[in-house]
Scaffold this motif. Structure first.
Motif, short mmCIF file in Angstrom:
data_model
loop_
_atom_site.label_atom_id
_atom_site.label_comp_id
_atom_site.label_asym_id
_atom_site.label_seq_id
_atom_site.Cartn_x
_atom_site.Cartn_y
_atom_site.Cartn_z
N GLY A 12 0.84 -1.25 0.03
CA GLY A 12 0.16 0.04 0.09
C GLY A 12 0.84 1.12 0.05
O GLY A 12 1.78 1.46 -0.68
N ILE A 13 0.50 2.27 0.88
CA ILE A 13 1.16 3.43 0.95
C ILE A 13 2.35 3.52 1.25
O ILE A 13 3.39 4.29 0.58
N GLY A 14 2.89 2.41 2.19
CA GLY A 14 4.32 2.61 2.80
C GLY A 14 5.26 2.22 1.26
O GLY A 14 6.11 2.62 1.31
N ALA A 32 8.19 -3.75 8.60
CA ALA A 32 6.86 -4.44 8.54
C ALA A 32 7.01 -5.70 9.14
O ALA A 32 8.18 -6.11 9.31
N ARG A 33 5.99 -6.62 9.16
CA ARG A 33 6.00 -7.99 9.47
C ARG A 33 6.34 -9.07 8.67
O ARG A 33 7.01 -9.88 8.71
N ARG A 34 5.85 -8.87 7.19
CA ARG A 34 6.11 -9.67 6.21
C ARG A 34 7.30 -9.61 5.51
O ARG A 34 7.59 -9.01 4.64
N ASN A 83 5.82 7.53 9.18
CA ASN A 83 5.30 6.90 10.29
C ASN A 83 4.08 6.38 9.51
O ASN A 83 2.91 7.06 9.71
N ASN A 84 3.98 5.13 9.00
CA ASN A 84 2.71 4.90 8.11
C ASN A 84 1.92 3.70 8.52
O ASN A 84 0.88 3.69 8.44
N ALA A 85 2.63 2.59 9.27
CA ALA A 85 1.94 1.34 9.54
C ALA A 85 0.79 1.81 10.33
O ALA A 85 0.96 2.48 11.34
N ALA A 148 -12.26 3.20 17.40
CA ALA A 148 -11.11 3.19 18.05
C ALA A 148 -10.10 3.83 16.64
O ALA A 148 -9.05 4.35 16.98
N TYR A 149 -10.49 3.31 15.25
CA TYR A 149 -9.89 3.80 14.27
C TYR A 149 -9.80 5.36 14.30
O TYR A 149 -8.62 6.08 14.21
N ALA A 150 -11.08 5.94 14.24
CA ALA A 150 -11.51 7.48 14.13
C ALA A 150 -10.51 8.04 15.14
O ALA A 150 -9.91 9.01 14.80
N ARG A 183 -6.88 2.86 -2.58
CA ARG A 183 -6.89 1.52 -2.93
C ARG A 183 -5.77 0.71 -2.75
O ARG A 183 -4.70 0.74 -3.15
N THR A 184 -5.71 0.13 -1.47
CA THR A 184 -4.70 -0.66 -0.85
C THR A 184 -5.31 -2.13 -0.42
O THR A 184 -6.48 -2.23 -0.55
N GLU A 185 -4.48 -2.81 0.20
CA GLU A 185 -4.95 -3.91 0.99
C GLU A 185 -5.97 -3.68 2.26
O GLU A 185 -5.90 -4.65 3.10
N1 LIG Z 1 -6.15 2.70 2.72
C1 LIG Z 1 -6.81 3.77 3.09
O1 LIG Z 1 -8.01 4.13 2.54
C2 LIG Z 1 -6.18 4.86 3.86
C3 LIG Z 1 -7.01 5.97 4.38
C4 LIG Z 1 -6.53 6.90 5.28
C5 LIG Z 1 -5.34 6.54 6.01
N2 LIG Z 1 -4.51 5.20 5.91
C6 LIG Z 1 -3.50 4.98 6.51
O2 LIG Z 1 -2.42 4.46 5.86
C7 LIG Z 1 -1.58 3.71 6.50
C8 LIG Z 1 -1.05 2.77 5.57
O3 LIG Z 1 -2.31 1.78 4.97
P1 LIG Z 1 -2.51 1.01 3.77
O4 LIG Z 1 -3.85 1.80 2.88
O5 LIG Z 1 -1.19 1.23 3.03
O6 LIG Z 1 -2.87 -0.09 4.13
P2 LIG Z 1 -2.06 -1.71 3.93
O7 LIG Z 1 -1.78 -1.79 2.40
O8 LIG Z 1 -2.75 -2.61 4.63
O9 LIG Z 1 -0.62 -1.69 4.86
C9 LIG Z 1 -0.47 -1.38 5.99
C10 LIG Z 1 1.07 -1.48 6.61
O10 LIG Z 1 1.08 -1.72 7.69
C11 LIG Z 1 1.99 -2.78 8.25
N3 LIG Z 1 1.56 -3.17 9.41
C12 LIG Z 1 0.48 -3.70 9.90
N4 LIG Z 1 0.11 -3.87 11.24
C13 LIG Z 1 1.67 -3.93 11.42
C14 LIG Z 1 2.62 -4.34 12.86
N5 LIG Z 1 1.87 -4.77 13.95
N6 LIG Z 1 3.54 -4.13 12.67
C15 LIG Z 1 4.39 -3.50 11.69
N7 LIG Z 1 3.65 -3.20 10.60
C16 LIG Z 1 2.48 -3.37 10.31
C17 LIG Z 1 1.45 -3.83 7.02
O11 LIG Z 1 2.63 -4.81 6.77
P3 LIG Z 1 2.69 -6.18 7.57
O12 LIG Z 1 1.25 -6.73 7.49
O13 LIG Z 1 3.74 -6.93 6.68
O14 LIG Z 1 3.10 -6.29 8.95
C18 LIG Z 1 1.51 -2.84 5.81
O15 LIG Z 1 2.60 -2.67 5.06
C19 LIG Z 1 -2.27 3.38 7.62
O16 LIG Z 1 -1.73 4.18 8.76
C20 LIG Z 1 -3.61 3.78 7.45
O17 LIG Z 1 -4.36 3.99 8.75
C21 LIG Z 1 -5.12 4.54 4.76
#
Ligand SMILES: NC(=O)c1ccc[n+]([C@@H]2O[C@H](COP(=O)([O-])OP(=O)(O)OC[C@H]3O[C@@H](n4cnc5c(N)ncnc54)[C@H](OP(=O)(O)O)[C@@H]3O)[C@@H](O)[C@H]2O)c1
Length: 259
Positions: A12-14, A32-34, A83-85, A148-150, A183-185
């Protein structure tokens, strides 16, 4: 240029930030974890951009893993922390339960806070650095099923903006990025449906990272890439000022005193 640390870099974003920063010539530390995902991305970025890419497998909900990354950041030598996770909506609190809420808070709030402070300690050693905290427009959207998310993203908003005030007179840059639907996972990997938003509401992770970096280069403190009418933000800030001015008048409002 320099070494950028990106948490949640395995998708995703990271991963999109990793691609953009590597293309700009940054060396990277991807967290990350994976492990398999991190290694695959690292190999791809090294080959495509000739940068150095280190990976760190860490569960940032785990205090020991978090401390390992904090120690690296505090030691200094990094130019940027993204700081994205983060983890997402859990559904109604009655069914999600307290343990799941606490796990979310550990990642979205505790880890983000501790990593911000560790990065700032490192940045103070060299007198410069860039901290980018990924919040969400959900900071303004309390919602049933997303308590909790909001709440956590409202924390990221106020925490990051307060840090900006503390570091206003330094060469350390602090940016808050507030994505809308991307659009991410994020939805599928956590068993959520993304159909709460129409297809047209989404942008890609690459678009988000590109806009966030453009905002950073322009000196923005808060970047909301899909906010097409920036005057709305200005109006909200004015209203916030009015609200704060009103609540410190030292008197109880007449509607509560029968007056
Ligand atoms: N997608 C959206 O619509 C959206 C909107 C607003 C804000 N955001 C924010 O954007 C950020 C990234 O989200 P994304 O959309 O890119 O989702 P994503 O594709 O699910 O990515 C989440 C990332 O966080 C990592 N992660 C999750 N739990 C973790 C843990 N316990 N320790 C270390 N790493 C962890 C995951 O990697 P592993 O599973 O490999 O650990 C993955 O790399 C988040 O902070 C989210 O709140 C997303």
């Amino acid at each position: 240029m320099g070494v950028s640390v990106i948490t949640g870099a395995s998708s995703g974003i990271g991963a999109a930030f990793a691609e953009r920063l590597a293309a700009a010539g940054d060396d990277l530390l991807l967290v990350a974890r994976r492990a398999d995902r991190l290694e695959e991305l690292a190999g791809k970025l090294k080959a495509a951009h000739g940068v150095q890419v280190e990976t760190m497998v860490a569960d940032l909900e785990d205090a020991g893993d978090l401390a390992r990354l904090e120690a690296r950041l505090e030691a200094g030598g990094f130019a940027t922390l993204i700081n994205n996770a983060g983890a997402g909506g859990l559904g109604p609190t009655a069914t999600a339960g307290a343990d799941a809420q606490e796990k979310l808070i550990r990642l979205n709030i505790v880890a983000l806070t501790r990593l911000s402070l560790a990065a700032l300690t490192g940045f103070r050693k060299s007198g410069a650095g860039t901290l980018v905290n990924i919040g969400s427009v959900m900071a303004f959207a309390p919602s049933a099923g997303g308590a909790a998310y909001a709440g956590s993203k409202a924390y990221v908003l106020n925490f990051t903006r307060s840090l900006q005030m503390e570091y206003a007179d330094s060469a350390i840059r602090i940016q808050l990025v507030m994505p809308g639907p991307i659009r991410t996972e994020f939805f599928s990997s956590q068993g959520m449906s993304d159909s709460v938003f129409p297809d047209s509401a989404f942008i890609t992770a690459d678009q988000l990272a590109g806009a966030a970096l453009a905002g950073l280069a322009a000196g923005e403190k808060v970047t909301t890439p899909t906010l097409v009418s920036p005057e709305i933000w200005d109006e909200m800030e004015k209203l916030r000022g009015r609200f704060l001015g009103d609540v410190v008048g030292g008197k109880v409002a007449e509607r509560y005193t029968g007056g």
